[in-house]
Design an enzyme around this catalytic site. Sequence first.
Site, PDB file in Angstrom:
ATOM      1  N   TYR A 559      -2.345  -2.613   0.659  1.00 21.87           N
ATOM      2  CA  TYR A 559      -2.172  -2.334   2.093  1.00 21.87           C
ATOM      3  C   TYR A 559      -1.365  -1.063   2.341  1.00 21.87           C
ATOM      4  CZ  TYR A 559      -3.022  -7.288   1.317  1.00 21.87           C
ATOM      5  OH  TYR A 559      -3.490  -8.480   0.834  1.00 21.87           O
ATOM      6  N   HIS A 560      -1.773   0.032   1.677  1.00 19.09           N
ATOM      7  CA  HIS A 560      -1.093   1.312   1.851  1.00 19.09           C
ATOM      8  C   HIS A 560      -2.036   2.396   2.373  1.00 19.09           C
ATOM      9  CE1 HIS A 560       1.807  -0.119  -1.572  1.00 19.09           C
ATOM     10  NE2 HIS A 560       2.038  -0.715  -0.427  1.00 19.09           N
ATOM     11  N   PRO A 561      -2.896   2.127   3.348  1.00 13.66           N
ATOM     12  CA  PRO A 561      -3.792   3.175   3.845  1.00 13.66           C
ATOM     13  C   PRO A 561      -2.999   4.335   4.426  1.00 13.66           C
ATOM     14  CG  PRO A 561      -3.795   1.302   5.348  1.00 13.66           C
ATOM     15  CD  PRO A 561      -3.055   0.872   4.116  1.00 13.66           C
TER      16      PRO A 561
END
Length: 661
Positions: A559-561
């Site tokens: 979850y590091h876009p």
Amino acid sequence: MDLNLLEGQAVIQAATTAAPLLGFIILIYSGIINFRPDITDIETRIQDVPSIYTLNETYDFIIIGGGSAGSVLANRLSEYPFWTVLLIEAGPDELPLSDVPILFTSLQKGPLDWKFQTQPGGKYFCGAMHGHQCNWPRGKVLGGCSVLNAMLYVRGNRDDYDNWERLGNEGWSYDDVLPYFKKSEDVRIDTEFIDEKYHGKGGYQTVEHFRYRSTLSDRFLQAANEVGHEIRDINGEQQTGFMISQGTLRNGLRCSTAKSFLRPIKNRKNLHVTLNSMVEKILIDESTKQAYGVLLNKFGITREIFVSREVILSAGSVQSPQLLMLSGIGPPQHLQSVGIKPIVSSLGVGKNLQDHVAIGGLTFIINKNISYPTILEVLNTESVDSFIRDHRGPAYWMAPCEAMGFLHTKFSDPTVDKPDIQLFFGAFGDNSDGGLFIKRMEGYRDDVYKAMFEPIFDKKTFTIIPLLMRPQSTGEILLYNKNPNSHPLIYPNYFASERDLEILVEGAKEALKIVLNTNIMQELNVELNPNPIPGCPTDDTRSDLYLRCLARKYTMTIYHPSGTVKMGPDNDEMAVLTPRLSVRGVNNLRVVDASIMPKVVTGNTNAPTIMIAEKASDMIKEDWGFGGDFNLDDEKNFDDFVGMARLEKIVKKIKSNLDYW
């Protein structure tokens, strides 16, 4: 094992798992409401402006998104009492249960999550997931993803920021950004575990070790050290190495940016916060190309709210590009294809999407009988009582990442502190919760769980997750249509570059080495889960062939876009923003969140996002004539500010009269 017997055991497991989980949540919630006022925190919670009609007609600054960046901006910009600030958040305030570390996986796919999904990956990625689509949780809550995430505090690598500057972003080198990391931080970790000169004291964001962890984490660090890895503060002088995880915590509980940056200032009269409020588009004058407000929807009622200085977009790497495009800023052909009239051509909006892709399913079985609790074993009244009365116990556990490390594969230079893999050590396996939380969070199919994890449902396990740090593959965000309530189309393009897959496989092999080739781990008679994922070669689950297949099947995002509204120099046609984060071609509009990164940082993105907002706040103050540390407690500074504010009001009044006549 007989298939019917296995299925029968699975049914029993599901029934016996659901009951304690539900009972634990009910008991701990009741205990919090009745006996933990430090968590309910009624006195300092942010007050929502209840009606859209009670908002001001005009604010000096409008901040779209009350997440990790928006909360920081709201705090810093409202420090000046004559600046009016409106913070707009699409979700509600955070819930008391979100403070409890062990429950973090239960928050995802719930009402505080936007519940985004990638477009189908086919045979290339997310192959084990429903519809070949990976879940992308994003926080729909005050505090944003800092309410849903795993609370891990990681700053990134020195060269990440030096490279941003080399790419033409003056003022973003490591030496430029380190003071902002320290400014925001209040580290509360014993000095023997941290590199003190790289940490801050007295900032809004508290950083601690998790209050509870298993004995396995120390053993994992010893194993890493046994194969040659240093144990160090990875947020210090050097990043390559391993450590016990640092977290955005306060007194052992989650410390979101809403808790850290907004609650202490809830009584500022010049800050309004409107919750459950959606910005449908940014208002832009087509002739002057100036942002002059937003179209706001609260409970189905829409209203235009105007701005006298700037609109600041902090909606995150998925929704910041979405809202720019909905407002007419983006690639013209794409905007026209969904019926939106282009106002400003900006080819880079939605492009350059980067993420830290990972391999899931590397589960290890402990065959020695040791005193090591599983998640299900700690979901009991004793744990609730310890949490409520003593402020201790397993409820303070971040089992999925007790420890972490950064290392080099054969594809990176070991003499340079630029690791290409991050490892998470999790004191649990996908089998540990009976398939209720992890399976639901990751979104993989029933047949996958049945094949890989049901056969070991009664085993004690742990997991190591390898993450790719500097992907060559990039994706994009596109609009589905021009309806602001529609989810955008997310194309992560994982493994479009074969090199990304090869590096990640090497990272998995390093994890296997730490676990299977060290004396300290083999004292526990540890083995890799022998049950392969469906659709992959079954002869050797340690082979490169299997690990490549596993990566394409059990594709994980941490979850590091990032990077979808990147900053860059004037000669970069894909750079949406200037290095001061202003949108090119539009006046009075900035973007401040993880989407501004030209290259994703080496590590988790929450701490860097807080830093970006701290630095952006100073940039905004400087651009409006209030640079440096402007202390309003100082009598001269206060008098100067009052004088400037009065002059500005006079100018506004004259302009208003001229406009009238």
